[in-house]
Design an enzyme around this catalytic site. Structure first.
Site, PDB file in Angstrom:
ATOM      1  N   TYR A 141     -15.035  -0.625   4.222  1.00 43.51           N
ATOM      2  CA  TYR A 141     -15.579  -1.951   3.905  1.00 43.51           C
ATOM      3  C   TYR A 141     -16.643  -2.393   4.905  1.00 43.51           C
ATOM      4  O   TYR A 141     -17.489  -3.222   4.606  1.00 43.51           O
ATOM      5  CB  TYR A 141     -14.464  -3.003   3.882  1.00 43.51           C
ATOM      6  CG  TYR A 141     -13.462  -2.754   2.778  1.00 43.51           C
ATOM      7  CD1 TYR A 141     -13.845  -2.860   1.454  1.00 43.51           C
ATOM      8  CD2 TYR A 141     -12.161  -2.387   3.066  1.00 43.51           C
ATOM      9  CE1 TYR A 141     -12.955  -2.618   0.432  1.00 43.51           C
ATOM     10  CE2 TYR A 141     -11.253  -2.150   2.057  1.00 43.51           C
ATOM     11  CZ  TYR A 141     -11.659  -2.253   0.741  1.00 43.51           C
ATOM     12  OH  TYR A 141     -10.770  -2.007  -0.260  1.00 43.51           O
ATOM     13  N   LYS A 187      -4.522   9.379   4.453  1.00 43.62           N
ATOM     14  CA  LYS A 187      -4.940  10.510   3.617  1.00 43.62           C
ATOM     15  C   LYS A 187      -5.379  11.606   4.579  1.00 43.62           C
ATOM     16  O   LYS A 187      -6.494  12.132   4.521  1.00 43.62           O
ATOM     17  CB  LYS A 187      -6.061  10.036   2.681  1.00 43.62           C
ATOM     18  CG  LYS A 187      -6.467  11.012   1.613  1.00 43.62           C
ATOM     19  CD  LYS A 187      -5.472  11.181   0.501  1.00 43.62           C
ATOM     20  CE  LYS A 187      -5.938  12.241  -0.471  1.00 43.62           C
ATOM     21  NZ  LYS A 187      -4.881  12.735  -1.358  1.00 43.62           N
ATOM     22  N   ASP A 219      -1.596   8.845  -1.972  1.00 36.50           N
ATOM     23  CA  ASP A 219      -1.324   9.123  -3.397  1.00 36.50           C
ATOM     24  C   ASP A 219       0.184   9.184  -3.633  1.00 36.50           C
ATOM     25  O   ASP A 219       0.706   8.638  -4.614  1.00 36.50           O
ATOM     26  CB  ASP A 219      -2.034  10.402  -3.869  1.00 36.50           C
ATOM     27  CG  ASP A 219      -2.012  11.513  -2.828  1.00 36.50           C
ATOM     28  OD1 ASP A 219      -1.583  11.279  -1.680  1.00 36.50           O
ATOM     29  OD2 ASP A 219      -2.412  12.646  -3.167  1.00 36.50           O
ATOM     30  N   ASP A 243      -5.510  -2.334   0.327  1.00 36.51           N
ATOM     31  CA  ASP A 243      -6.066  -3.146  -0.755  1.00 36.51           C
ATOM     32  C   ASP A 243      -5.399  -2.749  -2.075  1.00 36.51           C
ATOM     33  O   ASP A 243      -4.949  -3.590  -2.860  1.00 36.51           O
ATOM     34  CB  ASP A 243      -7.585  -2.865  -0.804  1.00 36.51           C
ATOM     35  CG  ASP A 243      -8.323  -3.795  -1.739  1.00 36.51           C
ATOM     36  OD1 ASP A 243      -7.669  -4.606  -2.415  1.00 36.51           O
ATOM     37  OD2 ASP A 243      -9.558  -3.705  -1.804  1.00 36.51           O
ATOM     38  N   ASP A 247      -1.622  -4.445  -4.202  1.00 34.80           N
ATOM     39  CA  ASP A 247      -1.609  -4.920  -5.593  1.00 34.80           C
ATOM     40  C   ASP A 247      -0.558  -4.193  -6.431  1.00 34.80           C
ATOM     41  O   ASP A 247       0.053  -4.784  -7.317  1.00 34.80           O
ATOM     42  CB  ASP A 247      -2.990  -4.757  -6.238  1.00 34.80           C
ATOM     43  CG  ASP A 247      -3.850  -5.990  -5.990  1.00 34.80           C
ATOM     44  OD1 ASP A 247      -3.571  -6.708  -5.009  1.00 34.80           O
ATOM     45  OD2 ASP A 247      -4.788  -6.240  -6.765  1.00 34.80           O
TER      46      ASP A 247
END
Ligand code: NAD
Length: 365
Positions: A141, A187, A219, A243, A247
């Site tokens: 970001y 990751k 994942d 992020d 959710d």
């Protein structure tokens, strides 16, 4: 104790849900002998209408001078076509940056009366209580270089040692107060930034040998959150992965109207419901105020170490749901449909009752 709090109700349902949250805040503060100095100010579209900008320097100074900031929500169709820097949402980004907030904490906790509101099976969800700690200042970001041409687009995933160290330390400290377990999500099988993240998290972990640390690829984490959410307690993760995972975890609780959040920095703290300004139901006294009320519970716990006040607010919400009261977003046939203000009144009533029972030593839920 004297507490200086800035209240930024914002737009749409923001003022409706923060009004409910403030009522609970004032009652809890009074019971626990905290003296609140609350200052209200404009943010988002409502600030733009009055001052031509979504966040004024005066409001920012007021936030700097507070022990905590409570925010409702910003945004609305009226302001959608404004230039980017004048949009209500720009105020949020400016505020978070100015306050140096580097951790976002989102609990994904399932209240047992709402087990049926989620798309997951009740037996999978029962007793789920996850805290997602998302890093807020690093990652793709903010990394440079970034950009795109007609033929190519690029971003830079980057973390500094300081950024990883401070959130890792916070996660391990917090784990001492919970089940003593942290899952660090990255990751590292593909990304060097994640290998660095993992290395630094493990270095900091050496100071916390009593805490169990597991690593998980993002994942797999996405899959495990919906397969068996109970296995997690604290999930510590990079900005981008947080992020997305927050959710996913959010949806296990059933409604956006149930999700509080805290964003913390070295010197400042911001508490806000996760949902937006919900223009479709604004001004109709229909919004679910529980996320905003839970955000106040988080403030008591994280900013003021008033864990008992937070615990009774949570218990009052649980009791209200057990009694069958629901705003429209979490309503099922057989429940009792209530408005925003009615929900606030019932939570307050339950708060007072639970507090009095505890004071008398006959705590029952
Ligand atoms: P939203 O969260 O406002 O609404 C999504 C859906 O959930 C709507 O149907 C809404 O009615 C419902 N909902 C949300 N909160 C609810 C509550 N407390 N009780 C009952 N129902 C609730 O998201 P959106 O529609 O994508 O965005 C609307 C505006 O809010 C946009 O301008 C967006 O930019 C802004 N927004 C602001 C924030 C923030 O202030 N932190 C976050 C997200 C979106």
């Amino acid at each position: 104790m004297n507490l200086k709090i800035t209240l930024l109700p914002g737009d749409g349902i923001g003022p409706e849900v923060t009004e409910a949250a403030v009522a609970v805040l004032k009652t809890a503060a009074e019971k626990f002998n905290a003296n609140i100095r609350l200052t209200e100010a404009l943010i988002g579209g409502s600030s733009y209408e009055k001052y031509g900008v979504p966040l004024t320097d005066e409001v920012l100074s007021q936030c700097y001078d507070s022990d905590a900031v409570i925010l409702g929500a910003v945004g609305g169709w009226q302001w959608e076509n404004l230039p980017h820097n004048l949009k209500p949402e720009a105020a949020l980004l400016k505020l978070r940056k100015a306050l140096g907030l580097f951790i976002n904490i989102r609990p994904a906790k399932v209240y047992s009366p709402l087990l049926d509101a989620s798309s997951l099976k009740p037996e999978v969800l029962k007793d789920t209580d996850i805290l997602i700690l998302r890093e807020l200042t690093g990652d793709v970001y903010f990394g440079e270089p970034r950009g795109y041409t007609d033929d190519e687009g690029w971003n830079t995933m980057t973390y500094t040692r300081e950024e990883v160290e401070r959130i890792a330390r916070y996660a391990f400290e917090l784990a001492k107060k919970r089940s003593g377990k942290v899952t660090s999500v990255d990751k590292a099988n593909v990304l060097e930034t994640s290998q660095f993240w993992r290395k630094v998290v493990h270095e900091i972990h050496q100071d916390y040998s009593e805490i169990e640390l597991n690593d998980m690829y993002v994942d797999n984490a996405a899959m495990q959150i919906v397969r068996d959410p109970k296995q997690f307690d604290i999930i510590l993760t990079q900005n981008l992965f947080g992020d997305i995972l927050s959710d996913i975890a959010a949806m296990i609780t059933g409604s956006l109207g149930m999700l509080p959040s805290a964003s913390l920095g070295k010197d400042y703290a911001l508490y806000e419901p996760v949902h937006g300004s919900a223009p479709d139901i604004a001004g109709k006294n229909k919004a679910n105020p529980l996320a905003a009320i839970e955000s106040v519970a988080m403030m008591f716990s994280y900013s003021f170490q008033m864990d008992k006040a937070a615990e009774i607010i949570e218990a009052a919400i649980d009791k209200t749901l057990q009694q069958g009261y629901r705003t429209a977003d979490i309503y099922f046939p057989g429940n009792i449909l209530v408005s925003t203000t009615e929900m606030k009144d019932i939570v307050l009533e339950n708060f007072n009752r639970i507090y009095d029972e505890q004071a008398l030593g006959v705590f029952t839920l």
